[in-house]
Design a protein around this motif. Structure first.
Motif, short mmCIF file in Angstrom:
data_model
loop_
_atom_site.label_atom_id
_atom_site.label_comp_id
_atom_site.label_asym_id
_atom_site.label_seq_id
_atom_site.Cartn_x
_atom_site.Cartn_y
_atom_site.Cartn_z
N SER A 278 -49.52 45.73 -81.69
CA SER A 278 -50.76 46.47 -81.45
C SER A 278 -51.90 45.95 -82.31
O SER A 278 -53.05 45.91 -81.87
CB SER A 278 -50.53 47.96 -81.73
N ALA B 3 -51.64 50.31 -78.50
CA ALA B 3 -52.22 49.15 -77.83
C ALA B 3 -51.16 48.31 -77.12
O ALA B 3 -51.42 47.76 -76.04
CB ALA B 3 -52.97 48.29 -78.85
N ALA C 134 -59.98 52.36 -81.84
CA ALA C 134 -58.57 52.32 -82.24
C ALA C 134 -58.47 52.75 -83.69
O ALA C 134 -59.38 52.51 -84.49
CB ALA C 134 -58.00 50.92 -82.06
N ASP C 135 -57.36 53.41 -84.03
CA ASP C 135 -57.17 53.76 -85.44
C ASP C 135 -56.42 52.64 -86.14
O ASP C 135 -56.11 51.60 -85.54
CB ASP C 135 -56.45 55.11 -85.57
N ASP D 111 -62.14 54.61 -87.65
CA ASP D 111 -61.88 54.00 -86.35
C ASP D 111 -62.39 52.57 -86.29
O ASP D 111 -63.32 52.17 -87.03
CB ASP D 111 -62.54 54.82 -85.23
N VAL E 265 -55.08 53.31 -79.37
CA VAL E 265 -56.37 53.17 -78.69
C VAL E 265 -56.70 54.46 -77.94
O VAL E 265 -55.82 55.05 -77.29
CB VAL E 265 -56.34 51.98 -77.70
N ARG E 266 -57.93 54.88 -78.00
CA ARG E 266 -58.36 56.04 -77.23
C ARG E 266 -59.80 55.83 -76.77
O ARG E 266 -60.56 55.06 -77.38
CB ARG E 266 -58.23 57.33 -78.04
N VAL F 172 -55.61 44.96 -80.97
CA VAL F 172 -56.81 45.62 -81.48
C VAL F 172 -57.78 44.60 -82.05
O VAL F 172 -58.99 44.67 -81.81
CB VAL F 172 -56.43 46.68 -82.54
N GLY G 252 -54.71 59.14 -77.09
CA GLY G 252 -54.46 57.86 -77.71
C GLY G 252 -53.22 57.19 -77.16
O GLY G 252 -52.22 57.84 -76.87
N GLY H 69 -53.21 51.14 -84.63
CA GLY H 69 -53.23 50.45 -83.35
C GLY H 69 -53.20 51.36 -82.15
O GLY H 69 -52.92 50.91 -81.04
#
Length: 236
Positions: A9, A207, A87-88, A176, A93-94, A13, A204, A91
């Motif tokens: 991930s 990835a 993405a946090d 983020d 994703v939202r 990202v 979320g 890894g």
């Protein structure tokens, strides 16, 4: 098939990251929201300063209904959706803005004519507004009435858009990593088309899950997905 060797991930990202700080993205989204709200207030005040603002009283509830209807249509249509992904650090994703657009893209992917349909629908929306104004003028309606019918729904639409964007800015956390919406949106759209839940976009998605279920047919149907995957491969 790409799914047999899915990169971690973190690599995905990094390939999708814009390099922009979350604070700058929050600032730009907030600025757009403030602009829309300011335009709505300016338009509303301008209408109140008409020679006979009392003639607009009966139009206000009608314009609220029309403005709400247009907002819902634009939201479901996805045409007014700017797509912002983040993405946090783990890894995940939202999407913080434009989920409706991604859902719609998942239904349209592989259909080369959907941009043409968007153009036609947008043109019909504009022509519909002009037709309503022309009809009111032909029926002898005054300038205030015509301006009220055309401008008040736009006021509510601008106000709703501004509030939505301000709300979106608060959903972007300081930790983020902003992602390119143009690159992340086709991956998310294919994920939805392969059976993913739309709610996952807001909660979320890891990835690697976005690319783990891709098949050769996905790459054929969506050239944008193939380009994104090619860029991800070059970062590994």
């Amino acid at each position: 098939m790409f799914s047999n060797r899915v990169p971690p991930s973190s690599a995905i990202v990094n390939a999708l990251a814009t390099g922009t700080t979350p604070g700058r993205v929050r600032l730009s989204v907030s600025a757009c929201g403030i602009f829309f709200v300011g335009m709505a207030l300016w338009l509303g005040i301008a209408l109140l300063l008409l020679p006979e603002p009392s003639s607009l009283l009966w139009i206000i509830p009608v314009s609220i209904v029309l403005g709400t209807a247009v907002t819902i249509v634009f939201t479901r249509w996805g045409a007014a959706s700017l797509m912002q992904f983040v993405a946090d650090r783990t890894g995940v994703v939202r999407v913080v803005m434009g989920r409706a657009g991604v859902v719609r893209l998942s239904k349209r992917i592989g259909q080369r004519s959907y941009f043409r349909r968007d153009f036609v629908l947008g043109g019909l929306t504009v022509l519909g507004g002009i037709a309503i104004a022309t009809l009111l003028i032909a029926l002898g309606a005054g300038r205030d009435v015509v301006l009220g019918v055309c401008a008040l729904p736009l006021t509510w639409l601008l106000l709703a858009s501004g509030i939505f964007m301000l709300r979106t800015a608060f959903r972007i956390r300081s930790t983020d990593i902003p992602l390119e919406g143009v690159s992340a949106s086709p991956l998310a759209a294919v994920y939805l088309r392969s059976g993913g839940a739309a709610e996952d976009l807001s909660r979320g998605i890891a990835a690697d899950r976005l690319v783990g279920g891709l098949t050769d047919s996905d790459l054929v149907d969506a050239a944008s997905v193939a380009r994104v995957l090619s860029r991800i491969r070059h970062t590994i």
